[in-house]
Design a protein around this motif. Structure first.
Motif, PDB file in Angstrom:
ATOM      1  N   ARG A 320     -20.659 -12.457   6.803  1.00  0.00           N
ATOM      2  CA  ARG A 320     -20.911 -13.504   7.788  1.00  0.00           C
ATOM      3  C   ARG A 320     -22.211 -14.201   7.391  1.00  0.00           C
ATOM      4  O   ARG A 320     -23.272 -13.588   7.362  1.00  0.00           O
ATOM      5  CB  ARG A 320     -21.062 -12.913   9.189  1.00  0.00           C
ATOM      6  CG  ARG A 320     -19.876 -12.043   9.630  1.00  0.00           C
ATOM      7  CD  ARG A 320     -18.693 -12.929  10.000  1.00  0.00           C
ATOM      8  NE  ARG A 320     -17.601 -12.157  10.582  1.00  0.00           N
ATOM      9  CZ  ARG A 320     -16.541 -11.751   9.918  1.00  0.00           C
ATOM     10  NH1 ARG A 320     -16.430 -12.035   8.621  1.00  0.00           N
ATOM     11  NH2 ARG A 320     -15.591 -11.070  10.507  1.00  0.00           N
ATOM     12  N   CYS A 322     -24.559 -17.936   7.773  1.00  0.00           N
ATOM     13  CA  CYS A 322     -24.793 -19.252   8.381  1.00  0.00           C
ATOM     14  C   CYS A 322     -25.968 -19.923   7.683  1.00  0.00           C
ATOM     15  O   CYS A 322     -27.002 -19.292   7.474  1.00  0.00           O
ATOM     16  CB  CYS A 322     -25.099 -19.123   9.873  1.00  0.00           C
ATOM     17  SG  CYS A 322     -23.707 -18.622  10.893  1.00  0.00           S
ATOM     18  N   GLU A 326     -27.071 -20.946  14.017  1.00  0.00           N
ATOM     19  CA  GLU A 326     -27.582 -19.690  14.548  1.00  0.00           C
ATOM     20  C   GLU A 326     -26.690 -18.536  14.113  1.00  0.00           C
ATOM     21  O   GLU A 326     -25.500 -18.490  14.446  1.00  0.00           O
ATOM     22  CB  GLU A 326     -27.671 -19.765  16.070  1.00  0.00           C
ATOM     23  CG  GLU A 326     -28.468 -18.645  16.692  1.00  0.00           C
ATOM     24  CD  GLU A 326     -28.671 -18.836  18.188  1.00  0.00           C
ATOM     25  OE1 GLU A 326     -29.235 -17.927  18.810  1.00  0.00           O
ATOM     26  OE2 GLU A 326     -28.247 -19.883  18.703  1.00  0.00           O
ATOM     27  N   GLN A 327     -27.277 -17.583  13.405  1.00  0.00           N
ATOM     28  CA  GLN A 327     -26.518 -16.467  12.844  1.00  0.00           C
ATOM     29  C   GLN A 327     -25.955 -15.555  13.937  1.00  0.00           C
ATOM     30  O   GLN A 327     -24.803 -15.123  13.877  1.00  0.00           O
ATOM     31  CB  GLN A 327     -27.428 -15.660  11.912  1.00  0.00           C
ATOM     32  CG  GLN A 327     -26.777 -14.443  11.283  1.00  0.00           C
ATOM     33  CD  GLN A 327     -25.847 -14.791  10.130  1.00  0.00           C
ATOM     34  OE1 GLN A 327     -26.079 -15.765   9.434  1.00  0.00           O
ATOM     35  NE2 GLN A 327     -24.815 -14.003   9.943  1.00  0.00           N
ATOM     36  N   ASN A 328     -26.756 -15.263  14.966  1.00  0.00           N
ATOM     37  CA  ASN A 328     -26.328 -14.307  15.986  1.00  0.00           C
ATOM     38  C   ASN A 328     -25.176 -14.835  16.841  1.00  0.00           C
ATOM     39  O   ASN A 328     -24.463 -14.050  17.468  1.00  0.00           O
ATOM     40  CB  ASN A 328     -27.503 -13.943  16.890  1.00  0.00           C
ATOM     41  CG  ASN A 328     -28.606 -13.213  16.149  1.00  0.00           C
ATOM     42  OD1 ASN A 328     -28.337 -12.535  15.158  1.00  0.00           O
ATOM     43  ND2 ASN A 328     -29.839 -13.362  16.597  1.00  0.00           N
ATOM     44  N   ARG A 329     -25.009 -16.137  16.880  1.00  0.00           N
ATOM     45  CA  ARG A 329     -23.953 -16.713  17.709  1.00  0.00           C
ATOM     46  C   ARG A 329     -22.591 -16.698  17.016  1.00  0.00           C
ATOM     47  O   ARG A 329     -21.554 -16.841  17.668  1.00  0.00           O
ATOM     48  CB  ARG A 329     -24.325 -18.147  18.091  1.00  0.00           C
ATOM     49  CG  ARG A 329     -23.660 -18.641  19.376  1.00  0.00           C
ATOM     50  CD  ARG A 329     -24.280 -19.936  19.857  1.00  0.00           C
ATOM     51  NE  ARG A 329     -23.636 -20.412  21.068  1.00  0.00           N
ATOM     52  CZ  ARG A 329     -23.961 -20.044  22.292  1.00  0.00           C
ATOM     53  NH1 ARG A 329     -24.926 -19.170  22.474  1.00  0.00           N
ATOM     54  NH2 ARG A 329     -23.316 -20.519  23.347  1.00  0.00           N
ATOM     55  N   SER A 331     -20.886 -14.205  15.516  1.00  0.00           N
ATOM     56  CA  SER A 331     -20.027 -13.080  15.895  1.00  0.00           C
ATOM     57  C   SER A 331     -19.386 -13.318  17.257  1.00  0.00           C
ATOM     58  O   SER A 331     -18.207 -12.996  17.467  1.00  0.00           O
ATOM     59  CB  SER A 331     -20.842 -11.788  15.905  1.00  0.00           C
ATOM     60  OG  SER A 331     -21.352 -11.504  14.621  1.00  0.00           O
ATOM     61  N   MET A 332     -20.135 -13.888  18.182  1.00  0.00           N
ATOM     62  CA  MET A 332     -19.583 -14.172  19.502  1.00  0.00           C
ATOM     63  C   MET A 332     -18.473 -15.216  19.431  1.00  0.00           C
ATOM     64  O   MET A 332     -17.407 -15.064  20.049  1.00  0.00           O
ATOM     65  CB  MET A 332     -20.694 -14.659  20.433  1.00  0.00           C
ATOM     66  CG  MET A 332     -20.249 -14.904  21.862  1.00  0.00           C
ATOM     67  SD  MET A 332     -21.491 -15.766  22.832  1.00  0.00           S
ATOM     68  CE  MET A 332     -21.343 -17.424  22.173  1.00  0.00           C
ATOM     69  N   ASP A 366     -20.937 -25.191  19.472  1.00  0.00           N
ATOM     70  CA  ASP A 366     -19.927 -24.120  19.515  1.00  0.00           C
ATOM     71  C   ASP A 366     -18.530 -24.632  19.213  1.00  0.00           C
ATOM     72  O   ASP A 366     -17.808 -24.058  18.381  1.00  0.00           O
ATOM     73  CB  ASP A 366     -19.946 -23.441  20.888  1.00  0.00           C
ATOM     74  CG  ASP A 366     -21.205 -22.636  21.118  1.00  0.00           C
ATOM     75  OD1 ASP A 366     -21.970 -22.455  20.152  1.00  0.00           O
ATOM     76  OD2 ASP A 366     -21.428 -22.195  22.267  1.00  0.00           O
TER      77      ASP A 366
END
Length: 452
Positions: A320, A322, A326-329, A331-332, A366
């Motif tokens: 994964r 980016c 935003e990297q943390n977003r 996975s969501m 998003d």
């Protein structure tokens, strides 16, 4: 001879500890304590304290518009909130070689044409600055120059010259006789910044500070440095690209998160009036995994191409990655795409990229990210001349974003004919967008079905 007393100061919160520890006991930050010398109290702020005003009711204070002066660079004026404010202290940080000194030399040369300007250099000699001014073809007639790193000498020069605008390049190279530590230490940076801020507020001159950055991209020195100044600007860009972006992180006289775009040329930095054309320069029709997003940077809407590549994973754990998002977003959004659109990527490598080197942090990206990923996964090109924006929730709903009509107007101006947006952002007067088909969606599944 008695040993000098030392203490350990946290560069994040400013907390003081008597001994070194791996973790700051005040803010719990790791490896943030630096050794500084303990200085005895001295009356260096006594004059400033004696000139403070008396207490008064807030209702008695007359609110006035802050007068501004143009820096001669329209993109810099945009980020500053309209121009330079008298008495303001501005901190500009960025990677080495990104163009901080070039930008400020061009600005100070323009300001010096009709106002008093002073350039203080602690990193380069007067001859080096003269060579840069010659290469940039700027008019240096009205610019006073001082090559000095001793704070007391700089303060004396500022009091004698009383310039309208002064540039300090850079704050990490200065040292004060009051502090025994080396230049660039926490105590030196804090002391020099406080003294320069004091003289700026007393005299009404504008001071522009250049700041070094650490390997993680934050401005070097104590965190309190960003609290002392009025405006914090970050100069960003890829060394392999000719475009530079300057972003306002903090601004007491204007909007934060404002963005200015420059192009680096052989004659210095030139403002880019239409940055959307840069970020869409490599956009091609009928390509799977490409989606155009309308993002908002301060008061400016920008069209940015979002590229996604979803491919079979050949390792034990899918990758994964980016770039500019935003990297943390991620996975969501992959979980939402699986649950509410039936697109499973648990055995796929996923790569995301925002074209042009721009960094997008708002959740309005998003919907564009999800549509780009499902387009790449199924190898379905998205409809031509289409823009997308919207925030996606965990239950699959598409939420509205701010300034929806301004985003649509920017897309229409650049010739886009379709838009998928949150239903709550549908404009009331559709006649203003007669040349554009606007589709409002409440759920993610509706947007995916339309793109099939």
């Amino acid at each position: 001879m008695a040993k000098a007393k030392t203490q350990y100061v946290c560069v994040q919160c400013g907390g003081v500890s008597p001994k070194w520890q791996g973790q700051c006991p005040h803010c719990q930050a790791w490896n943030s304590l630096t050794e500084t010398s303990v200085q005895s109290a001295n009356p260096r702020f006594a004059t400033w304290a004696a000139q403070t005003t008396t207490v008064q009711n807030l209702s008695e204070v007359e609110a006035q518009e802050v007068p501004r002066t143009s820096s001669g660079l329209s993109e810099l004026d945009r980020v500053l909130g309209g121009g330079i404010v008298a008495g303001a202290v501005v901190l500009i940080g960025g990677d080495p070689g990104i163009g901080k000194s070039t930008l400020l030399l061009q600005a100070i040369a323009q300001i010096g044409l009709d106002r008093k300007a002073l350039y203080v250099s602690g990193e380069e000699s007067a001859q080096q600055i003269a060579l840069r001014a010659s290469r940039l073809a700027v008019n240096p007639v009205g610019v006073r120059l001082l090559a000095e790193i001793r704070l007391e000498s700089i303060l004396n020069t500022l009091q004698q010259e009383l310039p309208n605008v002064a540039v300090i390049d850079s704050i990490q190279t200065l040292y004060s006789d009051q502090i025994s530590s080396a230049p660039g230490s926490v105590s030196q940076v804090r002391e020099c910044a406080a003294q320069l801020t004091r003289i700026a507020k007393q005299t009404g001159m504008t001071i522009l500070l250049v700041g070094h950055v650490t390997k993680d991209g934050s401005i070097a020195g104590p965190r309190v440095l960003e609290h002392i100044v009025d405006t914090v600007l970050y100069f960003e860009g890829d060394n392999h690209s000719s475009y530079r972006m300057i972003r306002a992180i903090k601004n007491r006289f204007g909007a934060a998160n404002e963005l200015g775009v420059f192009a680096m040329t052989d004659k210095g930095l030139k403002g880019v009036s239409n940055p959307s054309a840069i970020f869409l320069s490599s956009y091609r029709d009928d390509v799977a995994g490409s989606c155009v997003l309308v993002t908002q940077e301060g008061s400016r809407p920008l069209l940015v191409e979002i590229q996604a590549l979803v491919d079979d994973a050949h390792g034990f754990a899918p990758k994964r990655l980016c770039v500019g998002l935003e990297q943390n977003r991620l996975s969501m959004l992959l979980a939402v795409l699986h649950r509410h659109a039936g697109v499973a990527c648990f055995d796929q490598d996923v790569f995301l990229n925002a074209v042009g080197g721009v960094k997008i942090m708002e959740p309005a990206a998003d919907l564009a990210v999800i549509l780009a990923m499902q387009s790449s996964h199924r190898n379905w090109p998205l409809p031509q001349k289409m823009v997308v924006f919207g925030e996606v929730g965990l239950s699959g709903e598409v939420r509205p974003v701010t300034r929806g009509q301004e985003r649509l107007k920017e897309a229409l101006k650049l010739g886009f004919e379709k838009a998928i947006i949150p239903k709550a952002n549908l404009p009331r007067n559709l006649e203003e967008f007669s040349g554009m088909q606007i589709i409002g969606v409440d759920l993610l599944q509706e947007a995916v079905d339309y793109c099939r």
